[in-house]
Design a protein around this motif. Structure first.
Motif, short mmCIF file in Angstrom:
data_model
loop_
_atom_site.label_atom_id
_atom_site.label_comp_id
_atom_site.label_asym_id
_atom_site.label_seq_id
_atom_site.Cartn_x
_atom_site.Cartn_y
_atom_site.Cartn_z
N SER A 39 -1.08 -14.32 -43.05
CA SER A 39 -2.37 -14.34 -42.37
C SER A 39 -2.90 -15.75 -42.52
N TYR A 40 -4.09 -16.00 -41.98
CA TYR A 40 -4.68 -17.32 -42.14
C TYR A 40 -6.16 -17.19 -42.42
N TYR A 41 -6.70 -18.24 -43.02
CA TYR A 41 -8.13 -18.28 -43.24
C TYR A 41 -8.66 -19.60 -42.74
N GLY A 42 -9.85 -19.58 -42.20
CA GLY A 42 -10.36 -20.75 -41.51
C GLY A 42 -11.82 -21.04 -41.74
N GLY A 60 -6.26 -28.90 -42.85
CA GLY A 60 -5.14 -29.39 -43.65
C GLY A 60 -3.95 -28.46 -43.52
N LEU A 61 -2.81 -28.92 -43.98
CA LEU A 61 -1.60 -28.08 -43.97
C LEU A 61 -1.41 -27.52 -45.37
N THR A 62 -2.20 -26.49 -45.68
CA THR A 62 -2.19 -25.89 -47.01
C THR A 62 -2.07 -24.37 -46.90
N ALA A 63 -1.87 -23.74 -48.07
CA ALA A 63 -1.71 -22.28 -48.08
C ALA A 63 -2.07 -21.72 -49.44
N ALA A 64 -2.31 -20.41 -49.45
CA ALA A 64 -2.53 -19.67 -50.68
C ALA A 64 -1.33 -18.77 -50.93
N HIS A 65 -0.88 -18.76 -52.18
CA HIS A 65 0.23 -17.90 -52.60
C HIS A 65 -0.12 -17.36 -53.97
N ARG A 66 0.33 -16.14 -54.28
CA ARG A 66 -0.04 -15.51 -55.55
C ARG A 66 0.53 -16.19 -56.78
N ARG A 80 8.61 -14.31 -35.23
CA ARG A 80 8.48 -13.88 -33.84
C ARG A 80 8.90 -14.98 -32.86
N ASN A 81 8.74 -16.25 -33.28
CA ASN A 81 9.03 -17.34 -32.34
C ASN A 81 9.85 -18.48 -32.95
N ASP A 82 10.22 -18.38 -34.21
CA ASP A 82 11.02 -19.38 -34.93
C ASP A 82 10.31 -20.72 -35.12
N LYS A 83 9.00 -20.78 -34.92
CA LYS A 83 8.25 -22.02 -35.18
C LYS A 83 7.98 -22.11 -36.67
N SER A 84 8.07 -23.35 -37.20
CA SER A 84 7.92 -23.57 -38.64
C SER A 84 6.89 -24.64 -38.94
N VAL A 85 6.36 -24.57 -40.15
CA VAL A 85 5.42 -25.57 -40.64
C VAL A 85 5.64 -25.74 -42.14
N ALA A 108 -1.55 -22.32 -39.27
CA ALA A 108 -1.37 -21.13 -38.44
C ALA A 108 -1.24 -21.51 -36.97
N ALA A 109 -2.00 -22.49 -36.53
CA ALA A 109 -1.93 -22.94 -35.14
C ALA A 109 -0.56 -23.53 -34.83
N GLN A 110 0.01 -24.26 -35.79
CA GLN A 110 1.30 -24.91 -35.55
C GLN A 110 2.44 -23.91 -35.38
N ILE A 111 2.29 -22.70 -35.92
CA ILE A 111 3.34 -21.69 -35.71
C ILE A 111 2.88 -20.60 -34.74
N ASP A 112 1.83 -20.91 -33.98
CA ASP A 112 1.32 -20.02 -32.92
C ASP A 112 1.02 -18.60 -33.40
#
Length: 128
Positions: A39-42, A60-66, A80-85, A108-112
């Motif tokens: 998911s994403y948060y904005g 930014g190009l960041t993420a949350a992981h447990r 679903r579309n093979d786009k990566s970031v 999230a936008a970069q991987i549609d």
């Protein structure tokens, strides 16, 4: 051949968005690898402190992981579309059941995945 060139061009573009060139990154074969939902948060979290102590930047190009260490870089691929970031882990979460990573809005936008909100992904830890 054409698909291979398109993939190569895509990874080259993605590398330009990361802090290092794409050819400097490689998947850590012994590192974390998983498939699940992202998911994403904005906007409403923009500027709040993350678990690492830095301010969340939805651009930014960041993420949350447990559990991955702060500062780790991972390759996230939308299945679903093979786009990566490539993103850097700077927060904890997600805490919603069945989700394995929360991406910044820009990632999230970069991987549609903005329209869907939640998508199946593969997450692979990169060697720094």
């Amino acid at each position: 051949m054409r698909n291979g060139l398109i993939c190569l061009a895509l990874f080259g573009l993605l590398g330009g968005c990361a802090s290092q060139r794409s050819d400097d990154w490689r998947v850590n074969a012994q590192g974390y690898q998983a498939e699940g939902k992202a998911s994403y948060y904005g906007a409403r979290h923009h500027g709040n402190k993350t678990a690492s102590g830095e301010r969340f930047d939805r651009n930014g190009l960041t993420a949350a992981h447990r559990s991955l260490p702060f500062g780790s870089h991972v390759l996230v691929t939308n299945l679903r579309n093979d786009k990566s970031v490539i993103v850097r882990i700077n927060d904890r979460g997600p805490y919603a059941r069945g989700r394995i990573i929360d991406l910044s809005e820009k990632a999230a936008a970069q991987i549609d995945m903005l329209r869907a909100g939640v998508v199946p992904v593969r997450v692979q830890q990169l060697a720094d």
